[in-house]
Design a protein around this motif. Structure first.
Motif, PDB file in Angstrom:
ATOM      1  N   LYS A   4       1.955   1.824  -3.655  1.00  0.00           N
ATOM      2  CA  LYS A   4       0.845   2.330  -4.482  1.00  0.00           C
ATOM      3  C   LYS A   4       0.491   3.754  -4.101  1.00  0.00           C
ATOM      4  O   LYS A   4       0.265   4.614  -4.994  1.00  0.00           O
ATOM      5  N   ALA A   5       0.457   4.056  -2.794  1.00  0.00           N
ATOM      6  CA  ALA A   5       0.111   5.405  -2.353  1.00  0.00           C
ATOM      7  C   ALA A   5       1.160   6.421  -2.803  1.00  0.00           C
ATOM      8  O   ALA A   5       0.824   7.539  -3.217  1.00  0.00           O
ATOM      9  N   ASP A  51       0.724   7.075  -6.520  1.00  0.00           N
ATOM     10  CA  ASP A  51      -0.432   7.947  -6.772  1.00  0.00           C
ATOM     11  C   ASP A  51      -0.122   9.392  -6.387  1.00  0.00           C
ATOM     12  O   ASP A  51      -0.513  10.338  -7.096  1.00  0.00           O
ATOM     13  N   ALA A  52       0.569   9.567  -5.249  1.00  0.00           N
ATOM     14  CA  ALA A  52       0.913  10.919  -4.810  1.00  0.00           C
ATOM     15  C   ALA A  52       1.863  11.593  -5.795  1.00  0.00           C
ATOM     16  O   ALA A  52       1.720  12.781  -6.110  1.00  0.00           O
ATOM     17  N   VAL A  68       0.835  -1.205   0.000  1.00  0.00           N
ATOM     18  CA  VAL A  68       0.000   0.000   0.000  1.00  0.00           C
ATOM     19  C   VAL A  68       0.870   1.254   0.000  1.00  0.00           C
ATOM     20  O   VAL A  68       0.488   2.283  -0.576  1.00  0.00           O
ATOM     21  N   CYS A  69       2.047   1.183   0.627  1.00  0.00           N
ATOM     22  CA  CYS A  69       2.969   2.326   0.596  1.00  0.00           C
ATOM     23  C   CYS A  69       3.420   2.618  -0.833  1.00  0.00           C
ATOM     24  O   CYS A  69       3.425   3.776  -1.277  1.00  0.00           O
ATOM     25  N   ALA A 115      -8.154  12.947   1.494  1.00  0.00           N
ATOM     26  CA  ALA A 115      -8.580  11.627   1.982  1.00  0.00           C
ATOM     27  C   ALA A 115      -7.464  10.596   1.904  1.00  0.00           C
ATOM     28  O   ALA A 115      -7.545   9.541   2.543  1.00  0.00           O
ATOM     29  N   SER A 116      -6.420  10.886   1.146  1.00  0.00           N
ATOM     30  CA  SER A 116      -5.367   9.894   0.940  1.00  0.00           C
ATOM     31  C   SER A 116      -4.192  10.037   1.897  1.00  0.00           C
ATOM     32  O   SER A 116      -3.260   9.244   1.851  1.00  0.00           O
ATOM     33  N   LEU A 117      -4.221  11.060   2.747  1.00  0.00           N
ATOM     34  CA  LEU A 117      -3.122  11.214   3.689  1.00  0.00           C
ATOM     35  C   LEU A 117      -3.616  11.817   4.986  1.00  0.00           C
ATOM     36  O   LEU A 117      -4.614  12.538   5.005  1.00  0.00           O
ATOM     37  N   PRO A 140      -1.720  15.554  -3.263  1.00  0.00           N
ATOM     38  CA  PRO A 140      -2.587  14.383  -3.042  1.00  0.00           C
ATOM     39  C   PRO A 140      -3.887  14.787  -2.360  1.00  0.00           C
ATOM     40  O   PRO A 140      -3.888  15.683  -1.510  1.00  0.00           O
TER      41      PRO A 140
END
Length: 302
Positions: free
Chosen positions: A251-252, A255-256, A248-249, A269-271, A266
């Protein structure tokens, strides 16, 4: 670091192994991931060699990371948390005497347990190609050497014996080695990359009194992904999730970075908020303790 009750990490892990039910251990790779695992309420963690190699070196788990780097990473992790952490000792980094040094180093680093495998050097990551194992008698001697090192250190570190012979040789060889490791005194048994529920059941029938570990490789490996309840019914005592946090790290962060490259930040909601980050990292606790030692301008007058 010792547990909050003052018991040693190894004693805390042994107590957990004697507690009814199955116990879940997400894998950590640094001090922050270990702190988040503890904060989430998990009772133990496993330091993933795969993830440490990925995050510390940016390299695959193919035996490139060294004993010293792993011990250093483990020491930082264990200083950050009070839950017991099992360290990935790979193949002990050499022969039986190297295994003894590895055990003693992991004890000093604060690990509650150590996972030792029977692969040749250089090792290969579980569920990947190219795995080979050392001869059975040599593998047994490595477990005996680990136990001797534990006794010489006056420690009770938990020894988890892993065999990769299911893929390298056969299921029969893996079962034979597991029984031999139990007879040699291993505290927990683990066969990596079992290929079916039937194989998992056969493994759990080996030395029923010795706890078994399951490895649920997220994203798809050779072993069926089962629920904790299903694993407990088969006979497992602990289960690790090696790639959840690393995956998940990655992928996150991807995305960021995509957002930042597009001129955006970002989405909220994502951080976590900055205040939430500071709380997790201990800023507020630091400020509170810092106040105990603050001095005034009057104190500075001499």
């Amino acid at each position: 670091m010792s547990s909050k009750s003052g018991e040693s990490p190894a004693k805390a892990l042994r107590r957990l192994l004697n507690t009814p039910g199955i116990h879940l251990g997400p894998c950590c790779f640094d001090a922050l991931s270990a702190k988040l695992i503890e904060k989430a309420g998990f009772q133990f963690s496993i330091m993933s060699g795969f993830s440490v190699s990925a995050t510390r070196l940016g390299l695959p788990d193919v035996g490139l990371i060294s004993y010293g780097e792993v011990v250093d990473q483990g020491s930082l992790i264990n200083q950050a948390v009070s839950i017991p952490v099992i360290g990935d000792g790979d193949n002990g980094y050499g022969n039986a005497l190297n295994v003894k040094r590895t055990i003693k180093g992991f004890i000093k680093a604060g690990f509650a347990g150590i996972l030792l495998e029977d692969q040749v050097a250089p090792k290969a990551c579980g569920h990947t190609r190219g795995r080979k194992v050392i001869p059975r008698e040599e593998a047994i001697m490595h477990i005996k050497a680990a136990i001797d090192a534990r006794e010489e250190s006056g420690s009770d570190i938990v020894i988890l014996a892993r065999t990769d012979s299911r893929q390298a040789v056969s299921l029969e060889e893996a079962l034979i080695r597991s029984q031999a490791f139990a007879d040699a005194g291993a505290d927990v048994l683990f066969i990596d990359a079992l290929a079916s529920v039937e194989e998992m059941k056969a493994f759990c029938q080996v030395s029923p009194q010795v706890p078994k570990m399951a490895n649920m490789l997220e994203g798809g490996g050779k072993t069926p992904i089962l629920s904790p309840a299903e694993l407990e019914e088969i006979g497992y005592k602990i289960v690790c999730y090696p790639l959840s946090l690393l995956g998940v790290c990655m992928k996150a962060m991807e995305d960021a970075l995509t957002a930042l490259k597009g001129g955006q930040i970002p989405p909220p909601a994502s951080l976590p908020s900055f205040e939430e980050m500071k709380e997790t990292l201990g800023f507020n606790k630091y400020y509170e303790e810092e106040g105990k030692y603050a001095v005034t301008s009057r104190d500075l007058d001499v």
